[in-house]
Design a protein around this motif. Sequence first.
Motif, short mmCIF file in Angstrom:
data_model
loop_
_atom_site.label_atom_id
_atom_site.label_comp_id
_atom_site.label_asym_id
_atom_site.label_seq_id
_atom_site.Cartn_x
_atom_site.Cartn_y
_atom_site.Cartn_z
N LEU A 135 0.77 -1.26 0.09
CA LEU A 135 0.06 -0.17 -0.04
C LEU A 135 0.89 1.28 0.00
O LEU A 135 0.68 2.34 -0.79
N LEU A 136 2.14 1.43 0.65
CA LEU A 136 3.09 2.42 0.88
C LEU A 136 3.29 2.58 -0.71
O LEU A 136 3.44 3.80 -1.15
N ASN A 137 3.67 1.58 -1.32
CA ASN A 137 4.18 1.50 -2.48
C ASN A 137 3.38 2.20 -3.73
O ASN A 137 3.61 3.08 -4.45
N HIS A 138 2.23 1.64 -3.64
CA HIS A 138 0.93 2.06 -4.11
C HIS A 138 0.74 3.62 -4.17
O HIS A 138 0.41 4.43 -5.03
N CYS A 139 0.62 3.81 -2.73
CA CYS A 139 0.54 5.34 -2.35
C CYS A 139 1.55 6.27 -3.15
O CYS A 139 1.19 7.45 -3.69
N ASN A 140 2.85 5.86 -3.01
CA ASN A 140 3.86 6.38 -3.59
C ASN A 140 3.72 6.94 -5.11
O ASN A 140 3.75 7.74 -5.70
N CYS A 141 2.99 5.55 -5.91
CA CYS A 141 2.83 5.67 -7.28
C CYS A 141 1.78 6.68 -7.62
O CYS A 141 1.82 7.64 -8.43
N VAL A 142 0.62 6.63 -6.78
CA VAL A 142 -0.39 7.47 -6.79
C VAL A 142 -0.15 8.85 -6.58
O VAL A 142 -0.36 9.80 -7.21
N GLN A 143 0.96 9.23 -5.68
CA GLN A 143 1.32 10.59 -5.38
C GLN A 143 2.08 11.14 -6.36
O GLN A 143 2.04 12.37 -6.94
N THR A 144 3.01 10.26 -7.06
CA THR A 144 3.73 10.64 -8.05
C THR A 144 2.87 10.81 -9.36
O THR A 144 3.07 11.90 -10.05
N GLU A 145 1.84 10.29 -9.67
CA GLU A 145 1.08 10.50 -10.72
C GLU A 145 0.07 11.88 -10.57
O GLU A 145 -0.10 12.32 -11.34
N ASN A 146 -0.26 11.81 -9.37
CA ASN A 146 -1.06 13.14 -8.88
C ASN A 146 -0.14 14.40 -8.98
O ASN A 146 -0.56 15.23 -9.71
N ASP A 147 1.05 14.41 -8.74
CA ASP A 147 2.08 15.27 -8.99
C ASP A 147 2.37 15.65 -10.45
O ASP A 147 2.18 16.91 -11.06
N TRP A 148 2.33 14.67 -11.25
CA TRP A 148 2.44 14.76 -12.58
C TRP A 148 1.26 15.41 -13.31
O TRP A 148 1.42 16.25 -14.11
N LEU A 149 0.02 14.97 -12.86
CA LEU A 149 -1.25 15.56 -13.30
C LEU A 149 -1.45 16.84 -12.84
O LEU A 149 -1.98 17.76 -13.98
N TRP A 150 -1.06 17.22 -11.79
CA TRP A 150 -0.92 18.85 -11.51
C TRP A 150 -0.25 19.54 -12.38
O TRP A 150 -0.69 20.70 -12.74
N SER A 151 0.92 19.11 -12.75
CA SER A 151 1.93 19.92 -13.30
C SER A 151 1.27 19.91 -14.90
O SER A 151 1.38 20.92 -15.54
N GLU A 152 0.70 18.89 -15.49
CA GLU A 152 0.29 18.79 -16.66
C GLU A 152 -1.09 19.72 -16.62
O GLU A 152 -1.32 20.47 -17.78
N ARG A 153 -1.70 19.70 -15.63
CA ARG A 153 -3.00 20.78 -15.57
C ARG A 153 -2.54 22.18 -15.75
O ARG A 153 -3.18 23.14 -16.31
N THR A 154 -1.42 22.51 -14.96
CA THR A 154 -0.79 23.88 -14.94
C THR A 154 -0.39 24.22 -16.31
O THR A 154 -0.64 25.31 -16.80
N LEU A 155 0.30 23.32 -17.14
CA LEU A 155 0.67 23.35 -18.40
C LEU A 155 -0.38 23.74 -19.32
O LEU A 155 -0.46 24.50 -20.07
N LEU A 156 -1.53 22.82 -19.19
CA LEU A 156 -2.67 22.92 -20.00
C LEU A 156 -3.50 24.19 -19.85
O LEU A 156 -3.88 24.73 -21.00
N CYS A 157 -3.51 24.62 -18.72
CA CYS A 157 -4.09 25.89 -18.14
C CYS A 157 -3.35 27.26 -18.89
O CYS A 157 -3.88 28.09 -19.23
N GLN A 158 -1.86 27.06 -18.98
CA GLN A 158 -1.31 28.00 -19.42
C GLN A 158 -1.42 28.21 -20.99
O GLN A 158 -1.75 29.27 -21.65
N LYS A 159 -1.57 26.96 -21.49
CA LYS A 159 -1.62 26.72 -23.03
C LYS A 159 -3.25 27.27 -23.23
O LYS A 159 -3.36 28.29 -24.42
N LEU A 160 -4.27 27.01 -22.50
CA LEU A 160 -5.65 27.44 -22.68
C LEU A 160 -5.53 29.06 -22.47
O LEU A 160 -6.31 29.70 -23.34
N SER A 161 -4.94 29.66 -21.78
CA SER A 161 -5.00 31.05 -21.48
C SER A 161 -4.45 31.71 -22.74
O SER A 161 -5.03 32.59 -23.10
#
Length: 175
Positions: free
Chosen positions: A123-149
């Motif tokens: 579960l800790l390993n899975h939580c790390n993977c989910v946290q990493t994916e979440n961080d990547w998705l937040w950065s992707e969202r920020t980038l997409l928001c800038q592009k949209l703007s």
Amino acid sequence: MLSALSPNHPFLSNPFSTVFHSGFTPWDCHDLLLSKPTSPKPVTSSTGSDDPDQTHAKEKPDSDDSNRGMAIVGERKRRRMISNRESARRSRMRKQRHVENLQKKLNLFRVENRELNTRLQFLLNHCNCVQTENDWLWSERTLLCQKLSSISQFMVFQQLQPFSSSWPCNNLTVE
């Protein structure tokens, strides 16, 4: 000096022999003091005969009674000792079963603990993977928001472009 006296000498004879018919003398009492005290003999009716064999026959049952009493006490001690040994054996068996049950529980808890640790690591390993994916998705969202703007600004600028050429002030030349 005593060895020089003959056994028939008057000093060696018992002057109280006529007084003590039973043969007991006060000088013999040290034997009584050193011997174990005995319980008094029960009084029994006499048949009238002074036969010494009869008195010894009556004393033997008393000694048989005391022997029987001692045998009963000894038997009770022996039974109690056997009972105590059996009780101690049962107690040791209960203790051994208890210790064995505790060891079985300990082994089960160790296995369960290992399984829980394995699940926790997963579960800790899975939580790390989910946290990493979440961080990547937040950065992707920020980038997409800038592009949209940027695209939105460009679209607004494109929409305003036709109006800007039609304005009269844009056609004027500066002289």
